[in-house]
Write a protein that holds these residues in place. Structure first.
Motif, PDB file in Angstrom:
ATOM      1  N   GLU A  24       0.817  -1.214   0.000  1.00 47.95           N
ATOM      2  CA  GLU A  24       0.000   0.000   0.000  1.00 47.95           C
ATOM      3  C   GLU A  24       0.851   1.265   0.000  1.00 47.95           C
ATOM      4  OE1 GLU A  24      -3.608  -0.091   2.671  1.00 47.95           O
ATOM      5  OE2 GLU A  24      -2.543  -1.833   3.453  1.00 47.95           O
ATOM      6  N   ILE A  25       2.135   1.126   0.304  1.00 48.33           N
ATOM      7  CA  ILE A  25       3.003   2.294   0.444  1.00 48.33           C
ATOM      8  C   ILE A  25       3.702   2.572  -0.880  1.00 48.33           C
ATOM      9  CG2 ILE A  25       4.988   3.255   1.667  1.00 48.33           C
ATOM     10  CD1 ILE A  25       4.133   1.597   4.086  1.00 48.33           C
ATOM     11  N   THR A  26       3.242   3.628  -1.553  1.00 50.01           N
ATOM     12  CA  THR A  26       3.851   4.020  -2.822  1.00 50.01           C
ATOM     13  C   THR A  26       4.745   5.229  -2.592  1.00 50.01           C
ATOM     14  OG1 THR A  26       2.060   5.531  -3.381  1.00 50.01           O
ATOM     15  CG2 THR A  26       1.811   3.228  -4.102  1.00 50.01           C
ATOM     16  N   ALA A  27       5.665   5.443  -3.513  1.00 50.70           N
ATOM     17  CA  ALA A  27       6.602   6.564  -3.395  1.00 50.70           C
ATOM     18  C   ALA A  27       5.879   7.906  -3.388  1.00 50.70           C
ATOM     19  CB  ALA A  27       7.619   6.511  -4.536  1.00 50.70           C
ATOM     20  N   GLU A  28       4.747   7.988  -4.086  1.00 50.34           N
ATOM     21  CA  GLU A  28       4.031   9.255  -4.208  1.00 50.34           C
ATOM     22  C   GLU A  28       3.171   9.564  -2.995  1.00 50.34           C
ATOM     23  OE1 GLU A  28       3.429   6.673  -6.585  1.00 50.34           O
ATOM     24  OE2 GLU A  28       5.249   7.340  -7.603  1.00 50.34           O
ATOM     25  N   ALA A  29       2.858   8.543  -2.196  1.00 52.25           N
ATOM     26  CA  ALA A  29       1.941   8.722  -1.074  1.00 52.25           C
ATOM     27  C   ALA A  29       2.554   9.609   0.007  1.00 52.25           C
ATOM     28  CB  ALA A  29       1.577   7.362  -0.476  1.00 52.25           C
ATOM     29  N   THR A  30       1.730  10.486   0.553  1.00 49.79           N
ATOM     30  CA  THR A  30       2.168  11.296   1.685  1.00 49.79           C
ATOM     31  C   THR A  30       1.831  10.536   2.963  1.00 49.79           C
ATOM     32  OG1 THR A  30       0.060  12.432   1.983  1.00 49.79           O
ATOM     33  CG2 THR A  30       1.622  13.417   0.411  1.00 49.79           C
ATOM     34  N   SER A  72       6.692  12.960   1.142  1.00 46.39           N
ATOM     35  CA  SER A  72       6.164  11.736   0.535  1.00 46.39           C
ATOM     36  C   SER A  72       7.014  10.558   0.979  1.00 46.39           C
ATOM     37  CB  SER A  72       6.197  11.827  -0.997  1.00 46.39           C
ATOM     38  OG  SER A  72       7.542  11.788  -1.448  1.00 46.39           O
ATOM     39  N   MET A  73       6.478   9.364   0.778  1.00 43.79           N
ATOM     40  CA  MET A  73       7.222   8.152   1.143  1.00 43.79           C
ATOM     41  C   MET A  73       8.515   8.054   0.334  1.00 43.79           C
ATOM     42  SD  MET A  73       5.760   6.574   3.592  1.00 43.79           S
ATOM     43  CE  MET A  73       5.161   8.078   4.317  1.00 43.79           C
ATOM     44  N   GLY A  74       8.452   8.436  -0.940  1.00 42.32           N
ATOM     45  CA  GLY A  74       9.645   8.391  -1.781  1.00 42.32           C
ATOM     46  C   GLY A  74      10.735   9.307  -1.256  1.00 42.32           C
ATOM     47  N   ALA A  75      10.334  10.503  -0.790  1.00 38.23           N
ATOM     48  CA  ALA A  75      11.299  11.465  -0.250  1.00 38.23           C
ATOM     49  C   ALA A  75      11.929  10.931   1.035  1.00 38.23           C
ATOM     50  CB  ALA A  75      10.624  12.808   0.007  1.00 38.23           C
ATOM     51  N   ILE A  76      11.111  10.313   1.886  1.00 37.11           N
ATOM     52  CA  ILE A  76      11.625   9.737   3.133  1.00 37.11           C
ATOM     53  C   ILE A  76      12.615   8.622   2.820  1.00 37.11           C
ATOM     54  CG2 ILE A  76      10.989   8.374   5.172  1.00 37.11           C
ATOM     55  CD1 ILE A  76       8.319  10.012   5.190  1.00 37.11           C
ATOM     56  N   VAL A  77      12.239   7.720   1.917  1.00 38.72           N
ATOM     57  CA  VAL A  77      13.119   6.604   1.547  1.00 38.72           C
ATOM     58  C   VAL A  77      14.430   7.132   0.966  1.00 38.72           C
ATOM     59  CG1 VAL A  77      13.399   4.644  -0.033  1.00 38.72           C
ATOM     60  CG2 VAL A  77      11.267   4.915   1.258  1.00 38.72           C
ATOM     61  N   ALA A  78      14.352   8.103   0.069  1.00 40.58           N
ATOM     62  CA  ALA A  78      15.561   8.654  -0.553  1.00 40.58           C
ATOM     63  C   ALA A  78      16.471   9.292   0.490  1.00 40.58           C
ATOM     64  CB  ALA A  78      15.183   9.682  -1.623  1.00 40.58           C
ATOM     65  N   ALA A  79      15.887  10.018   1.440  1.00 41.38           N
ATOM     66  CA  ALA A  79      16.686  10.674   2.479  1.00 41.38           C
ATOM     67  C   ALA A  79      17.365   9.650   3.380  1.00 41.38           C
ATOM     68  CB  ALA A  79      15.804  11.611   3.300  1.00 41.38           C
ATOM     69  N   VAL A  80      16.647   8.588   3.736  1.00 40.18           N
ATOM     70  CA  VAL A  80      17.237   7.541   4.579  1.00 40.18           C
ATOM     71  C   VAL A  80      18.329   6.801   3.810  1.00 40.18           C
ATOM     72  CG1 VAL A  80      16.807   5.377   5.822  1.00 40.18           C
ATOM     73  CG2 VAL A  80      15.198   7.292   6.043  1.00 40.18           C
TER      74      VAL A  80
END
Length: 88
Positions: A24-30, A72-80
């Motif tokens: 359910e967790i997509t990169a675009e999702a906030t 967004s989830m994508g931004a969080i993943v990229a930062a981590v």
């Protein structure tokens, strides 16, 4: 550690904290779209810090003034992923 495994672990941690299926967790999702409130986000960040032994520059009181992008989830993943790579 491969980038894909870092990505998958981050998503798994967020999914567990939010009681969601990782699919359910997509990169675009906030976080808000996924039903993750500020407390849930802080708990996810603490869990991610612990899992990867990193320190995330996140100000829970003023997330907008942080260098850590939580839009967004994508931004969080990229930062981590960036923090994990810098640590390596």
């Amino acid at each position: 550690m491969s980038t894909q495994s870092v990505h998958d672990r981050i998503i798994a941690i967020i999914a567990e904290q939010a009681m969601l299926d990782p699919a359910e967790i997509t990169a675009e999702a906030t976080p808000a779209e996924l039903g993750i409130d500020s407390l849930g986000l802080v708990e996810s960040i603490f869990a991610i810090e612990e899992a990867f032994d990193i320190s995330i520059p996140f100000n829970a009181n003023e997330p907008g003034s942080s260098d850590f992008d939580i839009s967004s989830m994508g931004a969080i993943v990229a930062a981590v992923e960036k923090l994990v790579a810098e640590k390596g």
